[in-house]
Design a protein around this motif. Structure first.
Motif, PDB file in Angstrom:
ATOM      1  N   ILE A  80       0.856  -1.196   0.000  1.00 31.45           N
ATOM      2  CA  ILE A  80       0.000   0.000   0.000  1.00 31.45           C
ATOM      3  C   ILE A  80       0.887   1.239   0.000  1.00 31.45           C
ATOM      4  CG2 ILE A  80      -1.820   1.262   1.193  1.00 31.45           C
ATOM      5  CD1 ILE A  80      -2.644  -1.382   2.499  1.00 31.45           C
ATOM      6  N   PHE A  81       0.717   2.067  -1.021  1.00 31.11           N
ATOM      7  CA  PHE A  81       1.534   3.270  -1.154  1.00 31.11           C
ATOM      8  C   PHE A  81       0.709   4.503  -0.805  1.00 31.11           C
ATOM      9  CE2 PHE A  81       3.143   6.749  -4.024  1.00 31.11           C
ATOM     10  CZ  PHE A  81       4.275   7.027  -3.273  1.00 31.11           C
ATOM     11  N   MET A  82       1.254   5.313   0.095  1.00 27.07           N
ATOM     12  CA  MET A  82       0.587   6.537   0.519  1.00 27.07           C
ATOM     13  C   MET A  82       0.960   7.665  -0.437  1.00 27.07           C
ATOM     14  SD  MET A  82      -1.500   7.441   2.817  1.00 27.07           S
ATOM     15  CE  MET A  82      -2.151   8.807   3.744  1.00 27.07           C
ATOM     16  N   SER A  83       0.035   7.982  -1.336  1.00 25.97           N
ATOM     17  CA  SER A  83       0.266   9.076  -2.269  1.00 25.97           C
ATOM     18  C   SER A  83      -0.511  10.305  -1.795  1.00 25.97           C
ATOM     19  CB  SER A  83      -0.138   8.655  -3.688  1.00 25.97           C
ATOM     20  OG  SER A  83       0.260   9.629  -4.634  1.00 25.97           O
ATOM     21  N   SER A  84      -1.050  11.083  -2.715  1.00 26.09           N
ATOM     22  CA  SER A  84      -1.670  12.345  -2.319  1.00 26.09           C
ATOM     23  C   SER A  84      -2.584  12.874  -3.414  1.00 26.09           C
ATOM     24  CB  SER A  84      -0.584  13.382  -2.024  1.00 26.09           C
ATOM     25  OG  SER A  84      -1.128  14.677  -1.892  1.00 26.09           O
ATOM     26  N   MET A  85      -3.554  13.670  -3.021  1.00 20.84           N
ATOM     27  CA  MET A  85      -4.405  14.386  -3.965  1.00 20.84           C
ATOM     28  C   MET A  85      -3.590  15.359  -4.815  1.00 20.84           C
ATOM     29  SD  MET A  85      -7.777  16.613  -2.973  1.00 20.84           S
ATOM     30  CE  MET A  85      -9.237  16.661  -4.015  1.00 20.84           C
ATOM     31  N   SER A  86      -2.388  15.687  -4.349  1.00 22.44           N
ATOM     32  CA  SER A  86      -1.534  16.648  -5.050  1.00 22.44           C
ATOM     33  C   SER A  86      -1.134  16.190  -6.451  1.00 22.44           C
ATOM     34  CB  SER A  86      -0.261  16.921  -4.232  1.00 22.44           C
ATOM     35  OG  SER A  86      -0.575  17.552  -3.018  1.00 22.44           O
ATOM     36  N   VAL A  87      -1.297  14.904  -6.751  1.00 24.45           N
ATOM     37  CA  VAL A  87      -0.939  14.424  -8.094  1.00 24.45           C
ATOM     38  C   VAL A  87      -1.855  15.022  -9.159  1.00 24.45           C
ATOM     39  CG1 VAL A  87       0.023  12.273  -7.211  1.00 24.45           C
ATOM     40  CG2 VAL A  87      -2.368  12.339  -7.961  1.00 24.45           C
ATOM     41  N   TYR A  88      -3.012  15.554  -8.757  1.00 28.60           N
ATOM     42  CA  TYR A  88      -3.923  16.178  -9.710  1.00 28.60           C
ATOM     43  C   TYR A  88      -3.600  17.647  -9.947  1.00 28.60           C
ATOM     44  CZ  TYR A  88      -6.799  12.007  -9.156  1.00 28.60           C
ATOM     45  OH  TYR A  88      -7.242  10.705  -9.141  1.00 28.60           O
ATOM     46  N   THR A 108      -3.946  13.505 -14.326  1.00 28.91           N
ATOM     47  CA  THR A 108      -3.010  14.011 -13.316  1.00 28.91           C
ATOM     48  C   THR A 108      -2.190  15.148 -13.910  1.00 28.91           C
ATOM     49  OG1 THR A 108      -1.445  12.273 -13.953  1.00 28.91           O
ATOM     50  CG2 THR A 108      -2.848  11.858 -12.035  1.00 28.91           C
ATOM     51  N   ASN A 109      -1.916  16.143 -13.070  1.00 28.83           N
ATOM     52  CA  ASN A 109      -1.167  17.311 -13.535  1.00 28.83           C
ATOM     53  C   ASN A 109      -0.503  18.000 -12.345  1.00 28.83           C
ATOM     54  OD1 ASN A 109      -0.182  19.288 -15.304  1.00 28.83           O
ATOM     55  ND2 ASN A 109      -1.974  20.589 -14.964  1.00 28.83           N
ATOM     56  N   PRO A 110       0.406  17.299 -11.667  1.00 27.32           N
ATOM     57  CA  PRO A 110       1.019  17.883 -10.462  1.00 27.32           C
ATOM     58  C   PRO A 110       1.827  19.125 -10.788  1.00 27.32           C
ATOM     59  CG  PRO A 110       2.188  15.897 -11.139  1.00 27.32           C
ATOM     60  CD  PRO A 110       0.954  15.967 -11.973  1.00 27.32           C
ATOM     61  N   SER A 111       1.776  20.088  -9.877  1.00 29.10           N
ATOM     62  CA  SER A 111       2.464  21.364 -10.103  1.00 29.10           C
ATOM     63  C   SER A 111       3.618  21.583  -9.132  1.00 29.10           C
ATOM     64  CB  SER A 111       1.457  22.521  -9.960  1.00 29.10           C
ATOM     65  OG  SER A 111       0.821  22.476  -8.692  1.00 29.10           O
ATOM     66  N   THR A 112       3.819  20.663  -8.205  1.00 33.27           N
ATOM     67  CA  THR A 112       4.885  20.793  -7.209  1.00 33.27           C
ATOM     68  C   THR A 112       5.796  19.575  -7.261  1.00 33.27           C
ATOM     69  OG1 THR A 112       3.575  19.676  -5.499  1.00 33.27           O
ATOM     70  CG2 THR A 112       3.352  22.090  -5.677  1.00 33.27           C
ATOM     71  N   ASN A 113       6.979  19.707  -6.711  1.00 32.49           N
ATOM     72  CA  ASN A 113       7.883  18.556  -6.639  1.00 32.49           C
ATOM     73  C   ASN A 113       7.290  17.451  -5.779  1.00 32.49           C
ATOM     74  OD1 ASN A 113      10.068  19.532  -8.264  1.00 32.49           O
ATOM     75  ND2 ASN A 113      10.649  20.897  -6.599  1.00 32.49           N
ATOM     76  N   TYR A 114       6.550  17.844  -4.771  1.00 31.75           N
ATOM     77  CA  TYR A 114       5.877  16.859  -3.927  1.00 31.75           C
ATOM     78  C   TYR A 114       4.913  16.016  -4.771  1.00 31.75           C
ATOM     79  CZ  TYR A 114       2.716  14.926  -0.405  1.00 31.75           C
ATOM     80  OH  TYR A 114       1.939  14.073   0.357  1.00 31.75           O
ATOM     81  N   GLY A 115       4.034  16.689  -5.510  1.00 33.25           N
ATOM     82  CA  GLY A 115       3.059  15.978  -6.328  1.00 33.25           C
ATOM     83  C   GLY A 115       3.700  15.187  -7.456  1.00 33.25           C
ATOM     84  N   LYS A 116       4.718  15.771  -8.094  1.00 34.97           N
ATOM     85  CA  LYS A 116       5.388  15.089  -9.202  1.00 34.97           C
ATOM     86  C   LYS A 116       6.112  13.831  -8.723  1.00 34.97           C
ATOM     87  CE  LYS A 116       6.087  19.372 -11.813  1.00 34.97           C
ATOM     88  NZ  LYS A 116       7.086  20.379 -12.262  1.00 34.97           N
ATOM     89  N   SER A 117       6.790  13.945  -7.582  1.00 35.36           N
ATOM     90  CA  SER A 117       7.531  12.785  -7.067  1.00 35.36           C
ATOM     91  C   SER A 117       6.589  11.668  -6.640  1.00 35.36           C
ATOM     92  CB  SER A 117       8.428  13.198  -5.895  1.00 35.36           C
ATOM     93  OG  SER A 117       7.670  13.736  -4.817  1.00 35.36           O
ATOM     94  N   LYS A 118       5.449  12.025  -6.074  1.00 34.57           N
ATOM     95  CA  LYS A 118       4.454  11.017  -5.680  1.00 34.57           C
ATOM     96  C   LYS A 118       3.888  10.307  -6.910  1.00 34.57           C
ATOM     97  CE  LYS A 118       3.976  11.134  -1.117  1.00 34.57           C
ATOM     98  NZ  LYS A 118       4.122   9.929  -0.278  1.00 34.57           N
ATOM     99  N   LEU A 119       3.581  11.068  -7.948  1.00 35.24           N
ATOM    100  CA  LEU A 119       3.015  10.474  -9.150  1.00 35.24           C
ATOM    101  C   LEU A 119       4.017   9.545  -9.833  1.00 35.24           C
ATOM    102  CD1 LEU A 119       0.707  10.226 -11.163  1.00 35.24           C
ATOM    103  CD2 LEU A 119       1.601  12.259 -12.335  1.00 35.24           C
ATOM    104  N   GLN A 120       5.267   9.967  -9.903  1.00 28.30           N
ATOM    105  CA  GLN A 120       6.287   9.122 -10.521  1.00 28.30           C
ATOM    106  C   GLN A 120       6.475   7.827  -9.742  1.00 28.30           C
ATOM    107  OE1 GLN A 120       9.878  11.432 -11.234  1.00 28.30           O
ATOM    108  NE2 GLN A 120       8.708  13.056 -12.236  1.00 28.30           N
TER     109      GLN A 120
END
Length: 261
Positions: A94-102, A117-129
């Motif tokens: 189970i991977f804890m990601s975030s709504m930030s990936v959108y 998905t369209n992350p705008s921060t390094n946090y969101g981008k790193s989670k999506l990757q």
């Protein structure tokens, strides 16, 4: 009895979930693993049925200097632990990601699993990757669940709602502007994680509270509970509405950001 390993010792969500599972000692064995150094690479994952990965970088100001840290921790570490879990025969990751990936979709449009998905921060981008690489590992013997919770709040939480509540306690003034956003209490999140484990849910999951949150209503309720006097004003509401989507901090506080129910 299911044996659950939480990778990310000392995290707010991980430790809360650990204590939550300990309420069912006959059904679950739970252990936390510190992954801040390389000692976890010699740890025996084989005795666990489920690995819940919560370790990550969040709630710090993003700068050029710390950009690489997000990818090292939120992506590379997560993928490496997922691969090691699979090699040891763990059945469910189970991977804890975030709504930030959108990204910041502050509007009346509802976000679904199929929303691009369209992350705008390094946090969101790193989670999506990390999500993309970990989902590739899924097969008949290795189930993968990706949780994309919205804002998590609760007692002693380190997130934005706690920061806002503390700020209002100092200034004693807050606007009456209404909004709707998805959120989830730490208790509701723990229930969702446990459901994911028990039902062996796979793929991308969007847990949230049953009702949308209104920032104004939440602040007012908390101030009443803490017996703190606050003046609520509507004077600046028209200006705030114009600033939503243009000024980041205003958008985060008063914009609409919703998963479909």
């Amino acid at each position: 009895m299911k044996r659950v390993l939480i990778t990310g010792k000392g995290s707010y969500i991980g430790s809360y979930f650990r204590d939550y599972l300990k309420e069912f000692p006959n059904d679950y064995y739970v252990e936390e693993l510190d992954v801040r150094d390389d000692s976890w690479k010699q740890f025996d994952f084989s005795k666990f049925d489920v690995v819940y990965h919560v370790a990550g970088i969040a709630h710090i100001k993003e700068t050029k200097e710390n950009a690489s840290l997000y990818y090292k921790v939120n992506r590379d570490l997560a993928v490496e632990i997922a691969k090691l879990s699979k090699s040891y025969g763990v059945k469910h990751f189970i991977f804890m990601s975030s709504m930030s990936v959108y990204g910041l979709i502050y509007s009346n449009d509802l976000i679904t699993v199929n929303t691009k998905t369209n992350p705008s921060t390094n946090y969101g981008k790193s989670k999506l990757q990390a999500e993309n690489e970990i989902l590739k590992l899924a097969d008949d013997t290795f189930k993968v669940s990706v949780l994309r919770p919205p804002m998590v709040y609760g007692k002693n939480s380190p997130g934005n709602m706690t920061k806002l509540i503390n700020a209002v306690k100092k200034v004693h003034i807050f606007p009456t502007l209404k909004n709707e956003r998805s959120s989830i209490t730490i208790d509701k999140l723990c229930e969702s994680i446990l459901d994911t484990i028990n039902e062996e849910k796979e793929g991308i999951l969007l847990p949230q509270n049953d009702q949308y949150m209104c920032t104004y209503d939440t602040v007012r309720s908390q101030m009443r509970e803490d017996n703190i006097k606050v003046v609520y004003i509507a004077l600046f509401n028209p200006i705030l509405r114009l600033l939503i989507g243009k000024v980041g901090v205003i958008t985060k506080m008063f914009g609409d950001l919703k998963y479909e129910r």
